[in-house]
Write a protein that holds these residues in place. Structure first.
Motif, short mmCIF file in Angstrom:
data_model
loop_
_atom_site.label_atom_id
_atom_site.label_comp_id
_atom_site.label_asym_id
_atom_site.label_seq_id
_atom_site.Cartn_x
_atom_site.Cartn_y
_atom_site.Cartn_z
N UNK A 65 14.84 27.21 -18.43
CA UNK A 65 14.46 28.61 -18.62
C UNK A 65 13.34 28.81 -19.62
N UNK A 66 13.16 27.87 -20.57
CA UNK A 66 12.12 28.03 -21.57
C UNK A 66 10.79 27.43 -21.14
N UNK A 67 10.69 26.92 -19.94
CA UNK A 67 9.45 26.34 -19.43
C UNK A 67 8.73 27.39 -18.58
N UNK A 68 7.44 27.54 -18.80
CA UNK A 68 6.66 28.54 -18.10
C UNK A 68 6.77 28.33 -16.59
N UNK A 69 7.06 29.43 -15.88
CA UNK A 69 7.18 29.38 -14.44
C UNK A 69 8.56 29.05 -13.92
N UNK A 70 9.49 28.71 -14.83
CA UNK A 70 10.84 28.34 -14.40
C UNK A 70 11.89 29.36 -14.81
N UNK A 71 11.47 30.59 -15.15
CA UNK A 71 12.39 31.58 -15.67
C UNK A 71 13.58 31.87 -14.78
N UNK A 72 13.35 31.86 -13.47
CA UNK A 72 14.46 32.15 -12.55
C UNK A 72 14.83 30.94 -11.70
N UNK A 73 14.37 29.76 -12.10
CA UNK A 73 14.74 28.56 -11.35
C UNK A 73 16.25 28.36 -11.42
N UNK A 74 16.91 28.13 -10.30
CA UNK A 74 18.38 28.06 -10.30
C UNK A 74 18.91 26.82 -10.99
N UNK A 75 20.06 26.99 -11.65
CA UNK A 75 20.76 25.86 -12.24
C UNK A 75 21.80 25.30 -11.28
N UNK A 76 22.07 26.04 -10.18
CA UNK A 76 23.07 25.63 -9.20
C UNK A 76 22.43 25.56 -7.83
N UNK A 77 23.13 24.94 -6.91
CA UNK A 77 22.72 24.90 -5.51
C UNK A 77 23.67 25.75 -4.68
N UNK A 78 23.15 26.32 -3.59
CA UNK A 78 24.00 27.01 -2.63
C UNK A 78 24.39 26.03 -1.55
N UNK A 79 25.70 25.76 -1.39
CA UNK A 79 26.13 24.77 -0.40
C UNK A 79 25.61 25.09 1.00
N UNK A 80 25.35 24.02 1.75
CA UNK A 80 24.95 24.18 3.14
C UNK A 80 23.52 24.61 3.36
N UNK A 81 22.68 24.57 2.32
CA UNK A 81 21.31 25.08 2.46
C UNK A 81 20.24 24.03 2.21
N UNK A 82 20.62 22.75 2.12
CA UNK A 82 19.65 21.68 1.81
C UNK A 82 18.86 22.05 0.56
N UNK A 83 19.57 22.35 -0.52
CA UNK A 83 18.99 22.95 -1.72
C UNK A 83 17.92 22.06 -2.35
N UNK A 84 16.81 22.70 -2.72
CA UNK A 84 15.69 22.01 -3.37
C UNK A 84 16.07 21.51 -4.76
N UNK A 85 17.08 22.11 -5.37
CA UNK A 85 17.50 21.73 -6.72
C UNK A 85 17.65 20.22 -6.88
N UNK A 86 18.25 19.57 -5.90
CA UNK A 86 18.53 18.13 -6.01
C UNK A 86 17.25 17.30 -5.86
N UNK A 87 16.37 17.70 -4.96
CA UNK A 87 15.11 16.96 -4.82
C UNK A 87 14.23 17.14 -6.06
N UNK A 88 14.26 18.31 -6.64
CA UNK A 88 13.51 18.55 -7.88
C UNK A 88 14.02 17.63 -8.99
N UNK A 89 15.35 17.53 -9.11
CA UNK A 89 15.94 16.64 -10.11
C UNK A 89 15.61 15.18 -9.80
N UNK A 90 15.55 14.85 -8.52
CA UNK A 90 15.21 13.47 -8.11
C UNK A 90 13.80 13.11 -8.55
#
Length: 657
Positions: free
Chosen positions: A601-626
């Motif tokens: 949240x303190x990084x520019x451009x990531x203010x609303x970046x999700x901390x969780x994934x929505x199941x069943x949606x092939x969430x980008x969260x995991x690829x970003x962490x990868x």
């Protein structure tokens, strides 16, 4: 026999132990296993709060506070829909499934502890439930244990339940030293990731003036902060209190000051909700710029298979604007609005065709050809969608009180109350599923905008001010509001006389003549004089004003910089940390530190970046962490090898792997 040579190690420090770190650890394990490097990796996670949950979702907080997403929409473990990850993948349940799998044990544990509130929640919990934060913290704790248990033997996690006070470079080999509160020695690592989540800030000039005025006149003042951590005892029973802000912090505040003070809600035979005051509540008078609470969370499954994105994607932006610098409001908003409207009407024609007068294919073809805001679109919608309630109006969605004036405070209060009740009912009713399609399209648009921002496509003003300002505010208001039941509670509190709505364009002045905080609104002629003021909003991330010791010391040395750009002769800043395309922290001189990274949240451009994934949606969260895990491992690989035994070990042996 000669002694066995010490095995060189790689090491990483992670500041923060919330959900983002939990997901990152999963990907670090997979990336390390795939790297073929036989050097062990020591990961030092430093955070005084709960592992996996961090500060915001920790167990030790008011049991009445909830998450604002349905249990079915929360996961920190990838499911079968998630693709594009480095193997191995630790798949596991989302929050809803986890509670269902552990329901009996959780209920039994709560019963043994005499915790009827938790036991009732567990027994009634389902996919559509809005989970208490303390129950969610148990899911995160279990996911943390699963993650550590699944790590390869060469990845060892060391947990430090402390605060990081400083981060320094080793003058000899450039390694990083984490200075922890209460320890004389340091934790030496090859690279560091800051993933601190939400932090406090020092009071700014306005807050300091209000605090000084309150002290002088014996008033109460509560400045912006995380509601679960604030001292609300200064707000006396029966006192008139002005509350500025109507977002999630406001909802949590109201919960703590009403039900948290012994008031009770009960269902009437007609299904309405009634509030029975305890007598310990203050009288709350609330308003904001919009004058209405955040829109209710959608209380049903969001529509899928909408073909998103269609009108607003990186490709459509490139085709229309080429390589020109983009203004988020002037250039991109028309495309965003068309994306939202297109999703709205696709869902309307697909699911509720009886409320339309054209064939879906004809409408879609004509809508797709016409520019947003044109007379052609207006005429098409008027012809094809007879009921104005079925039409998409972004101005009314965003500012429902604009151009409206009430003749009295009572009229303003009733107007806001009526809006609140209609909004809650509509967003809980699948007959209005186009509203859910708009939310789905807004989530897609947020991802596209974040990508354009990260690629440097936005102009100076939009990059510095709009992304984490206007755009984030609109996104949060429409797509990240409170659970519907919270709006039912606000309605009951309003009808019980505990809560009064002041309207839009709220202004509060410290009046030395009356010795009170005086509030007025652009929605009507009324005024309220109060002996208390609450600024009900979360602290805005700002590197200049942070109270975090680590970031303050880094800023003072020029080791980090806030996002700052020139717009003509004006210097603009959004206060957030700057990182480069590899997530490395950028210093004051514009260079990127090769061993320091940041996300959250303190990084520019990531203010609303999700901390969780929505199941069943092939969430980008995991690829970003990868991708981030790959960068971190690269930094530890490129650092000079450290012999075994040079890295400080954990304060908590039980969490060491």
């Amino acid at each position: 026999m000669s002694p066995t040579p010490a095995v060189p190690t790689r090491s990483l420090g992670v500041v923060g132990a919330g959900p983002r770190t939990l997901v990152l650890l999963q990907r670090l394990g997979a990336r390390w296993a795939a790297s073929g490097d036989d050097r062990p990796l020591d990961v030092h996670v430093v955070d005084p709060f709960d592992s996996g949950a961090g500060r915001v979702w920790r167990e030790a907080q008011d049991p009445l506070l909830w998450m604002n997403s349905r249990a079915a929409d929360i996961s920190v473990l990838p499911d079968e829909s998630v693709t594009g990850l480095t193997e191995p993948i630790l798949r596991g349940p989302g929050l809803a499934q986890w509670v269902a799998d552990h329901r009996a044990a959780l209920a039994h544990e709560a019963a043994l502890a005499g915790d009827d509130l938790l036991r009732e929640e567990v027994l009634a919990h389902g996919p559509g439930s809005f989970t208490s934060r303390r129950l969610a913290s148990r899911y995160f704790a279990d996911a943390w244990r699963r993650t550590l248990d699944a790590l390869p033997a060469g990845v060892r996690v060391h947990r430090h339940a402390r605060t990081v006070l400083d981060l320094t470079d080793d003058p000899v080999d450039g390694s990083q030293h984490l200075h922890l509160a209460g320890r004389e020695d340091t934790v030496r690592v090859d690279a560091v990731l800051l993933v601190q989540g939400h932090l406090d800030v020092r009071p700014g000039p306005r807050e300091r003036r209000n605090e000084a005025f309150a002290r002088t006149h014996g008033l109460a003042h509560v400045r912006p902060g995380y509601t679960s951590d604030q001292d609300l005892d200064v707000l006396r029973p029966g006192a008139d209190v002005v509350v500025v802000g109507m977002g999630l912090a406001f909802v949590d505040l109201v919960v703590r000051l009403t039900e948290g003070r012994g008031g009770r809600f009960s269902e009437n035979p007609d299904g309405s909700l009634e509030y029975r005051p305890s007598g310990r509540e203050p009288r709350l008078h609330t308003g904001s710029r919009r004058g209405v609470p955040y829109r209710s969370k959608i209380d049903y499954d969001l529509p899928r298979d909408l073909g998103l994105p269609r009108h607003y994607s990186a490709a459509t932006v490139q085709a229309q604007f080429g390589d020109a610098a983009l203004d988020l409001r002037a250039d991109l908003w028309p495309l965003i609005a068309k994306e939202l409207a297109g999703a709205h009407y696709r869902e309307l024609f697909r699911t509720h065709p009886h409320r339309t007068t054209l064939a879906a294919a004809e409408f879609d073809a004509r809508f797709s050809r016409a520019p947003w805001g044109s007379a052609e679109v207006d005429e098409l919608v008027e012809r094809a969608v007879p009921d104005p309630a079925d039409r998409f109006d972004p101005a009314d969605l965003d500012r429902p009180l604009d151009a409206w004036w009430g003749t009295s405070g009572d009229e303003v209060h009733e107007r806001v109350l009526d809006h609140l009740e209609r909004d809650r009912a509509r967003r809980s009713d699948p007959r209005h599923s186009p509203d859910g399609a708009v939310v789905a399209a807004l989530l897609s648009a947020y991802v596209v905008t974040a990508g354009l921002h990260a690629a440097g496509r936005l102009n100076a003003r939009s990059s510095a001010l709009d992304v984490d300002g206007w755009w984030h505010g609109f996104f949060s208001y429409v797509a990240s509001g409170p659970p519907p039941h919270r709006l039912r509670q606000l309605s009951a509190l309003a009808r019980a006389g505990v809560l009064r709505f002041l309207g839009a364009g709220l202004e509060v002045v410290a009046d030395p003549v009356t010795g009170t905080f005086t509030a007025s609104s652009a929605s009507g002629p009324h005024q309220v004089r109060a002996r208390g003021l609450v600024e009900a909003r979360l602290p805005v991330p700002d590197l200049e004003w942070t109270s975090d010791v680590l970031l303050t010391r880094l800023r003072e040395r020029g080791d980090v910089r806030a996002h700052q750009v020139l717009d003509g002769e004006a210097r603009l800043s959004n206060g957030r940390l700057v990182v480069d395309e590899r997530a490395r922290l950028v210093r004051d001189d514009g260079s990127a530190h090769p061993r320091r990274f940041a996300t959250g949240a303190w990084v520019s451009g990531e203010g609303a970046a999700p901390a969780f994934a929505r199941p069943g949606t092939d969430a980008e969260l995991f690829r970003r962490a990868d991708r981030l895990a790959a960068e971190l491992l690269r930094a530890t690989r490129d650092a000079p090898a450290a012999p075994a035994g040079t890295t400080t070990l954990s304060d908590l042996p039980g969490e060491r792997r």
